[in-house]
Design a protein around this motif. Structure first.
Motif, short mmCIF file in Angstrom:
data_model
loop_
_atom_site.label_atom_id
_atom_site.label_comp_id
_atom_site.label_asym_id
_atom_site.label_seq_id
_atom_site.Cartn_x
_atom_site.Cartn_y
_atom_site.Cartn_z
N GLY A 213 -12.14 -0.41 -4.08
CA GLY A 213 -13.49 -0.07 -4.40
C GLY A 213 -13.37 1.10 -5.74
O GLY A 213 -12.26 1.49 -5.95
N PRO B 110 1.63 5.38 -0.27
CA PRO B 110 1.62 6.90 0.89
C PRO B 110 0.35 7.71 0.77
O PRO B 110 -0.38 7.88 -0.32
CB PRO B 110 3.19 7.44 0.85
CG PRO B 110 3.37 7.29 -0.88
CD PRO B 110 2.36 6.10 -1.25
N GLU B 111 0.65 8.31 1.26
CA GLU B 111 -0.89 8.97 1.11
C GLU B 111 -0.67 9.90 -0.28
O GLU B 111 -1.74 10.06 -0.75
CB GLU B 111 -0.97 10.59 2.13
CG GLU B 111 -1.25 9.55 3.81
CD GLU B 111 -3.17 8.98 3.90
OE1 GLU B 111 -3.76 9.34 3.09
OE2 GLU B 111 -3.23 8.04 4.54
N GLY B 112 0.36 10.31 -0.82
CA GLY B 112 0.39 10.69 -2.03
C GLY B 112 0.24 10.19 -2.70
O GLY B 112 0.60 10.57 -4.35
N GLY B 113 0.39 8.62 -3.10
CA GLY B 113 -0.05 7.22 -4.22
C GLY B 113 1.46 7.13 -4.17
O GLY B 113 2.55 7.59 -3.82
N PHE B 114 1.69 5.69 -5.29
CA PHE B 114 2.89 5.84 -6.11
C PHE B 114 3.61 6.03 -6.74
O PHE B 114 3.13 6.88 -7.53
CB PHE B 114 3.36 4.62 -6.03
CG PHE B 114 3.30 3.29 -5.39
CD1 PHE B 114 1.66 2.84 -5.10
CD2 PHE B 114 4.21 3.49 -4.21
CE1 PHE B 114 1.82 1.46 -4.08
CE2 PHE B 114 3.75 1.98 -3.42
CZ PHE B 114 3.20 1.20 -3.42
N VAL C 104 0.78 -1.25 0.01
CA VAL C 104 0.46 -0.33 -0.36
C VAL C 104 0.86 1.57 -0.52
O VAL C 104 1.54 1.34 0.38
CB VAL C 104 -1.11 0.03 1.33
CG1 VAL C 104 -1.24 1.52 1.50
CG2 VAL C 104 -2.28 -0.95 1.27
N ILE D 194 -11.16 6.87 -3.20
CA ILE D 194 -9.71 6.62 -3.29
C ILE D 194 -9.68 6.74 -1.03
O ILE D 194 -10.39 7.08 -0.06
CB ILE D 194 -9.38 7.88 -3.16
CG1 ILE D 194 -9.62 8.43 -4.64
CG2 ILE D 194 -8.04 7.67 -2.32
CD1 ILE D 194 -8.46 7.08 -5.15
N ALA E 109 -4.48 5.35 3.62
CA ALA E 109 -3.35 4.24 3.68
C ALA E 109 -3.39 3.05 4.07
O ALA E 109 -3.84 1.91 4.89
CB ALA E 109 -2.08 4.60 3.32
N1 SAH Z 1 -3.37 8.83 -5.24
C1 SAH Z 1 -4.19 8.74 -4.61
C2 SAH Z 1 -4.05 8.70 -2.96
C3 SAH Z 1 -2.90 7.32 -2.46
S1 SAH Z 1 -4.55 6.67 -1.44
C4 SAH Z 1 -5.16 10.14 -4.93
O1 SAH Z 1 -5.58 9.98 -5.83
O2 SAH Z 1 -4.81 11.14 -4.27
C5 SAH Z 1 -3.07 5.75 -0.60
C6 SAH Z 1 -2.37 4.24 -1.24
O3 SAH Z 1 -3.68 3.67 -0.35
C7 SAH Z 1 -2.57 3.77 -1.82
O4 SAH Z 1 -1.43 3.95 -2.82
C8 SAH Z 1 -3.19 2.51 -2.61
O5 SAH Z 1 -2.23 1.24 -2.63
C9 SAH Z 1 -3.88 2.61 -1.52
N2 SAH Z 1 -5.20 3.40 -2.30
C10 SAH Z 1 -6.53 3.88 -1.92
N3 SAH Z 1 -7.56 3.81 -2.34
C11 SAH Z 1 -7.09 2.83 -2.66
C12 SAH Z 1 -8.16 1.70 -4.35
N4 SAH Z 1 -9.24 2.33 -4.44
N5 SAH Z 1 -8.28 0.64 -4.32
C13 SAH Z 1 -7.25 0.16 -4.45
N6 SAH Z 1 -5.78 1.08 -3.55
C14 SAH Z 1 -6.03 1.75 -3.14
#
Ligand code: SAH
Length: 249
Positions: A224, A200-204, A198, A227, A230
């Motif tokens: 699902g 970070p809050e800012g995503g990969f 999983v 968003i 984490a």
């Molecule tokens: N990139 C997102 C923020 C990342 S959320 C944005 O657009 O704001 C933090 C992490 O939680 C992600 O890197 C992912 O690993 C996981 N995550 C959050 N929501 C998810 C979802 N609906 N499906 C799969 N992984 C999710």
């Protein structure tokens, strides 16, 4: 015979019939002053090696208390194999995420440093203390292995050969996660170890996503249409993995 109720403590000492089990100051205070237990009271102890033991509280000097191991209640199970790889979060959320990952059966906690990880210094002792607290509460006998933080590529390289990597990806096509995981396992003679990652809050970042998606034995999993934070994603992903491939079956 129904196991006697009683507080569960993780101890460092070896556990065997008649063994004296020393306690640290916090544990003595918890048993004597918080739980207000008297000598002879039942306490359950585990050390991650010798299974779970029924112990009896004993006075040890004027103010101190200790335990005496009397009989083994549960043998030590084989260690779990589910690895949880996560970008560390800020303290309160990280405490929460570590405890939930342990309750959900993660046997390895691997903090990974990604481009957008908000935390640079990680307190591994705090992480281990959270793992112990969760283990005492949720009744497991193995202590999760808390690994030192590592760059994402190094953490992936350290996974056991053949590990199925569940890449939690909010950009993955939505679909029934159970069907997606079952399909990823189809055709395998034996169930491989599973790792969940999983971000970070800012995503990969794009480079990290490419590295994850390019890995052999990776399955991109949507959690699902929303968003998730984490720490929410940790619980959701591990629930799906444990119910489909893990020990909930
Ligand atoms: N990139 C997102 C923020 C990342 S959320 C944005 O657009 O704001 C933090 C992490 O939680 C992600 O890197 C992912 O690993 C996981 N995550 C959050 N929501 C998810 C979802 N609906 N499906 C799969 N992984 C999710």
């Amino acid at each position: 015979m129904e196991a006697p109720a009683g507080p569960r403590l993780f101890v460092a000492a070896d556990l065997a019939e008649g063994a004296a089990v020393g306690l640290d100051r916090d544990q003595m205070n918890y048993l004597a002053n918080v739980m207000r237990l008297k000598p002879g009271a039942a306490v359950l102890a585990f050390n991650g090696r010798d299974g779970e033991w029924l112990c009896s509280l004993e006075a040890a000097g004027r103010k101190d208390v200790a335990l005496r191991a009397t009989r083994q209640l549960r043998p030590q199970p084989a260690p779990g194999t589910v690895a949880y790889l996560f970008a560390p979060l800020k303290s309160a959320r990280l405490d929460y995420m570590a405890q939930k990952a342990v309750e959900m059966g993660a046997a390895i906690l691997q903090p990974v440093l990604t481009r957008r990880t908000q935390v640079s210094r990680l307190n591994l002792d705090r992480l281990r203390a959270n793992a112990i607290e969760a283990a005492e509460q949720c009744g497991i006998l193995g202590l999760p292995e808390v690994r030192p933080e590592a760059r994402l590529d190094r953490a992936l390289a350290a996974l056991a050969a053949g590990t199925l990597l569940v890449f939690c990806d909010e950009d993955a096509p939505t679909g029934n996660p159970v069907d997606i995981l079952r399909a990823a396992m189809a055709g395998r003679a034996t169930a491989p170890p599973v790792a969940v990652v999983v971000g970070p809050e800012g995503g990969f970042d794009p480079e990290e996503r490419r590295m994850l998606a390019a890995r052999a034995d990776v399955v991109r999993l949507s959690l699902g249409p929303r968003i998730l934070r984490a720490d929410t994603a940790a619980v959701a992903a591990l629930a799906i993995v444990q119910s489909t491939l893990g020990d909930w079956g």
